[in-house]
Structure formats: structure tokens, C-alpha cells
Write an enzyme that holds these catalytic residues in place. Structure first.
Site, PDB file in Angstrom:
ATOM      1  N   ASN A 132       0.395  -2.622   3.890  1.00 23.89           N
ATOM      2  CA  ASN A 132       0.205  -1.213   4.253  1.00 23.89           C
ATOM      3  C   ASN A 132      -0.235  -0.964   5.689  1.00 23.89           C
ATOM      4  OD1 ASN A 132       1.123   0.048   1.891  1.00 23.89           O
ATOM      5  ND2 ASN A 132      -0.717  -0.642   0.828  1.00 23.89           N
ATOM      6  N   THR A 241       0.275  -4.080  -8.059  1.00 22.23           N
ATOM      7  CA  THR A 241      -0.147  -3.646  -6.727  1.00 22.23           C
ATOM      8  C   THR A 241       0.713  -4.350  -5.677  1.00 22.23           C
ATOM      9  OG1 THR A 241      -1.703  -5.446  -6.405  1.00 22.23           O
ATOM     10  CG2 THR A 241      -2.559  -3.461  -7.482  1.00 22.23           C
ATOM     11  N   THR A 242       0.611  -3.846  -4.469  1.00 23.73           N
ATOM     12  CA  THR A 242       1.315  -4.474  -3.356  1.00 23.73           C
ATOM     13  C   THR A 242       0.948  -5.954  -3.266  1.00 23.73           C
ATOM     14  OG1 THR A 242       1.233  -2.380  -2.166  1.00 23.73           O
ATOM     15  CG2 THR A 242       1.723  -4.353  -0.878  1.00 23.73           C
ATOM     16  N   GLY A 243      -0.333  -6.243  -3.413  1.00 19.34           N
ATOM     17  CA  GLY A 243      -0.786  -7.627  -3.290  1.00 19.34           C
ATOM     18  C   GLY A 243      -0.141  -8.540  -4.329  1.00 19.34           C
ATOM     19  N   TRP A 263     -10.313  -8.475  -3.565  1.00 20.89           N
ATOM     20  CA  TRP A 263     -11.622  -8.331  -4.207  1.00 20.89           C
ATOM     21  C   TRP A 263     -11.790  -6.877  -4.626  1.00 20.89           C
ATOM     22  CZ3 TRP A 263     -14.941 -11.817  -6.060  1.00 20.89           C
ATOM     23  CH2 TRP A 263     -16.198 -11.372  -6.482  1.00 20.89           C
ATOM     24  N   TYR A 276     -13.961  -0.736  -0.102  1.00 19.87           N
ATOM     25  CA  TYR A 276     -12.678  -0.848  -0.803  1.00 19.87           C
ATOM     26  C   TYR A 276     -11.599  -1.393   0.138  1.00 19.87           C
ATOM     27  CZ  TYR A 276      -8.515   0.411  -3.424  1.00 19.87           C
ATOM     28  OH  TYR A 276      -7.307   0.364  -4.080  1.00 19.87           O
ATOM     29  N   HIS A 277     -11.556  -0.827   1.354  1.00 16.45           N
ATOM     30  CA  HIS A 277     -10.676  -1.328   2.403  1.00 16.45           C
ATOM     31  C   HIS A 277     -11.529  -1.798   3.572  1.00 16.45           C
ATOM     32  CE1 HIS A 277      -6.872   1.209   1.272  1.00 16.45           C
ATOM     33  NE2 HIS A 277      -6.887   0.051   0.642  1.00 16.45           N
ATOM     34  N   HIS A 293      -2.836   1.411 -10.897  1.00 12.41           N
ATOM     35  CA  HIS A 293      -3.043  -0.031 -10.771  1.00 12.41           C
ATOM     36  C   HIS A 293      -4.127  -0.519 -11.734  1.00 12.41           C
ATOM     37  CE1 HIS A 293      -0.488   0.050  -7.440  1.00 12.41           C
ATOM     38  NE2 HIS A 293      -1.362   0.280  -6.476  1.00 12.41           N
TER      39      HIS A 293
HETATM   40  O1  CDP Z   1      -0.624  -0.580  -1.992  1.00  8.84           O
HETATM   41  P1  CDP Z   1      -1.957  -0.766  -2.635  1.00  8.84           P
HETATM   42  O2  CDP Z   1      -2.692   0.526  -2.838  1.00  8.84           O
HETATM   43  O3  CDP Z   1      -1.826  -1.570  -3.871  1.00  8.84           O
HETATM   44  O4  CDP Z   1      -2.797  -1.700  -1.660  1.00  8.84           O
HETATM   45  P2  CDP Z   1      -3.915  -1.632  -0.504  1.00  8.84           P
HETATM   46  O5  CDP Z   1      -5.053  -0.802  -0.903  1.00  8.84           O
HETATM   47  O6  CDP Z   1      -3.288  -1.352   0.796  1.00  8.84           O
HETATM   48  O7  CDP Z   1      -4.368  -3.158  -0.513  1.00  8.84           O
HETATM   49  C1  CDP Z   1      -3.419  -4.194  -0.458  1.00  8.84           C
HETATM   50  C2  CDP Z   1      -3.644  -5.143  -1.618  1.00  8.84           C
HETATM   51  O8  CDP Z   1      -4.898  -5.808  -1.477  1.00  8.84           O
HETATM   52  C3  CDP Z   1      -3.701  -4.466  -2.973  1.00  8.84           C
HETATM   53  O9  CDP Z   1      -2.421  -4.229  -3.484  1.00  8.84           O
HETATM   54  C4  CDP Z   1      -4.512  -5.446  -3.785  1.00  8.84           C
HETATM   55  O10 CDP Z   1      -3.679  -6.476  -4.278  1.00  8.84           O
HETATM   56  C5  CDP Z   1      -5.482  -6.029  -2.753  1.00  8.84           C
HETATM   57  N1  CDP Z   1      -6.804  -5.377  -2.788  1.00  8.84           N
HETATM   58  C6  CDP Z   1      -7.840  -5.950  -3.529  1.00  8.84           C
HETATM   59  O11 CDP Z   1      -7.625  -6.964  -4.190  1.00  8.84           O
HETATM   60  N2  CDP Z   1      -9.090  -5.391  -3.514  1.00  8.84           N
HETATM   61  C7  CDP Z   1      -9.338  -4.273  -2.821  1.00  8.84           C
HETATM   62  N3  CDP Z   1     -10.580  -3.773  -2.817  1.00  8.84           N
HETATM   63  C8  CDP Z   1      -8.304  -3.666  -2.089  1.00  8.84           C
HETATM   64  C9  CDP Z   1      -7.046  -4.236  -2.080  1.00  8.84           C
END
Ligand code: CDP
Length: 319
Positions: A132, A241-243, A263, A276-277, A293
């Protein structure tokens, strides 16, 4: 050891979410991790029964033409027309054709990366996948900079670039895209109807400014195929999820897979708060309410695979 099932009931060593969060007094000793080549190959073969990352990573030019109608994967009643710009940006051959890498890093976006010092380790991998369009410039010590593939959900344009409301935001996105020079930008354009204009804006920007990136737009069957693979392994995810998508794709072309920034919990193993991010102020509530998710479930599955040596999950500091 070799059990393909990664459901907790058949993997007694799996640590549940509760355990991770509650256990704070005695830190476990730094557990040694060994790669399980046999299991990795077995997983690759099994995933191949559901999807072929080489093909499903992108729709190719040969299979569509401008004006074709596509039904969105999650909003089946809504359609889109393949625009000239989208067509122009479809790859002729798979960006992963015949590719094999010794080691791959998949960098999730959890705040667990902050103060991890993992940047150098991440950048040392043969192929680095990010999610992302997460920023790297201000965080290089913890996340590195090398980017071979980066995903972009259309919603990112809204959340991180204010829907390109003015020149400043446009410029910001342009900068970020330019900085990717040569790498793959992976845009799930056919998933949800909400992203229609955003995808078009980005496509237009890339063409207009002749940005040096290779675009890829995942196949219509990818999400269902990935979900099917995990369901077969008793991981009952609603929408990967993307991950998790990236890990599943990576099994095809990476010998060893290393995960960072995965995490999905508000506290770390020492009970310290975790964002979270790593780069914004998005909250966990967002995940549980608005998102389909099931990240903690995914995490549990990934953790089990870590314990079996199929992948390496880093959730602390790097050496
Ligand atoms: O596209 P998405 O909303 O799934 O992803 P993101 O928030 O951009 O984060 C990328 C990926 O990191 C996620 O798809 C999760 O697999 C992982 N992630 C996680 O494991 N723990 C978090 N607190 C945030 C993201």
C-alpha cells in the site's frame, strides 16, 4: 513438523493471540529458527493447485481489449470498462515470468516495525515486497528502502493522498511513484467498485508523467483462489489481507520468505502499545469494524508456519 495443516488444533505449538498478549513477565529465550526446505516446497506445490502466481499476479494485454466489461470481484453487479489507459498499462508478459529468488522480504505495515532497526536486514533480501505505498523515506532505519514490488489498494489514494484534492497531494503521489523507479506497482483494480476513479487517476498520472514502473493488476480469480487455499488448510479467512496475498504469491518464486511488520495487535510482547501502521494514525477499531479482514486469524496461521520453518516472522528488533 511436516503436517501441512496449520490449524491450531493440529499444531499444539501455536501460540494464540491471548497468550501473546497476556504473557509479559518471562520473555521467551530467543528461539532459533531453521528453514524447512521440504515444507516450503510442499507448500509451493499445494498453492499451485489453487493458483499460479506467475499468471495470477496480473492480467495480461493479450487477454483484454479496451472497452471490455469486467464485473468487480466483490461487487459482482457492478461493472467497469477497460479504459485505454488501463489497457496501455497491462503487461505483455508476467512481471514474474521465470523468476526465482533466494530470499524474499514481505514488509507488512504494523507499527511493530518502529524502532526495530530492521531496515538493513530487509534491504539485504533478493526481492522486497511492500504494501500500500507505505512510506519508506522517513523510516529507513526500521523498514529499509529496497522495493521490488509494492501494492496499492485504490483506497490508499483516499487515505494517504487526500483523493488528490490539490496539486500538493498530486505532487506527493507523483514523488512516491517516481521513487519506485523500475519496480512493480501492483494494483487490485478489479476487486471493489469503490476504487474506480482512483485507479483511473493513478493510471493517467503514470502515463502522463512517463513514470518508470511496471504495473500489474491481479487476476479476477486470485482472491478466491488464495481464500480457497487457506480454507483447505483450515484457516477460515473471509477476505485475505494484502500481506497474506503476498505471502501466498511469494511461495511460488521465493525460496526463503521473511515477514516483517506483521503484528495485528495493539500491544507488543512486553505490553507496550503498538501502532496499527508504522506511518500513520489509523486505529485498530478501523480493522475490527470496517474491515472484513481476520488478521489475528491470519497471524496465527503465519506464526504456525514460522514454528514449522516454512517462513520467518520477525516481530522484534533485528540484530
Ligand atoms: O491492505 P491491507 O489493509 O490489508 O493492509 P495494510 O494495512 O496496508 O498492511 C499491509 C499488511 O500488513 C496487511 O495486509 C497485514 O497482512 C499486515 N499488517 C499486520 O499484520 N498488522 C498490522 N497491524 C497492520 C498490517
Amino acid at each position: 513438523g511436516m503436517d501441512m495443516s496449520i490449524n491450531s488444533s493440529s499444531s499444539p505449538s501455536v501460540v494464540g493471540k491471548g497468550d501473546v498478549i497476556m504473557k509479559h513477565q518471562d520473555k521467551p529465550p530467543p528461539s532459533q529458527w531453521n528453514h524447512n526446505q521440504t515444507l516450503s516446497l510442499k507448500i509451493r506445490k499445494h498453492v499451485l493447485k489453487f493458483l499460479d502466481a506467475e499468471k495470477d499476479i496480473s492480467v495480461l494485454k493479450g487477454t483484454l481489449k479496451p472497452g471490455d466489461i469486467i464485473h468487480y470481484v466483490f461487487d459482482r453487479d457492478s461493472t467497469m470498462n477497460v479504459s485505454q489507459n488501463l489497457y496501455a498499462l497491462l503487461p505483455r508478459t508476467s512481471p514474474l515470468k521465470g523468476k526465482h529468488f533466494r530470499t524474499c522480504a514481505i514488509v507488512g505495515n504494523s507499527g511493530i516495525l518502529l524502532n526495530s532497526g530492521c531496515g538493513k536486514e530487509i534491504d539485504a533480501h533478493s526481492f522486497v515486497i511492500r504494501c500500500n505505498l507505505a512510506p519508506v523515506q522517513e523510516y529507513t532505519r526500521d523498514v529499509g528502502t529496497k522495493t521490488d514490488l509494492v501494492t496499492m489498494n485504490p483506497s490508499v489514494i483516499q487515505r494517504a493522498f487526500e483523493d488528490l484534492a490539490n496539486d500538493t497531494w498530486r505532487e506527493k503521489l507523483l514523488q512516491r511513484l517516481h521513487s519506485l523507479n523500475g519496480s512493480i506497482l501492483w494494483i487490485p483494480a478489479f476487486m471493489a467498485k469503490g476504487g474506480k476513479e482512483r485507479v483511473e487517476w493513478v493510471n493517467e498520472l503514470i502515463l502522463k508523467h512517463r513514470i518508470n514502473i511496471r504495473t500489474a493488476y491481479p487476476s479476477l480469480r486470485l482472491l478466491h483462489a488464495v481464500r480457497g487455499y487457506w480454507l483447505t488448510n483450515k484457516v477460515y479467512i473471509k477476505r485475505p489481507t494484502t500481506g497474506l496475498l503476498m505471502y501466498t504469491l511469494a511461495t511460488r518464486f521465493c525460496n526463503r520468505i521473511y515477514l516483517y511488520g506483521f503484528w495485528p495487535f495493539p500491544r507488543d510482547q512486553d505490553q507496550k502499545p503498538v501502532k496499527y501502521h508504522y506511518y500513520d494514525s489509523l486505529k485498530y477499531g478501523y480493522m475490527s469494524q470496517a474491515s472484513p479482514h481476520t488478521m489475528p486469524l491470519e497471524f496465527k496461521a503465519l506464526k504456525a508456519l514460522h514454528q514449522q520453518g516454512a517462513l520467518k516472522l520477525t516481530v522484534g528488533e533485528c540484530d
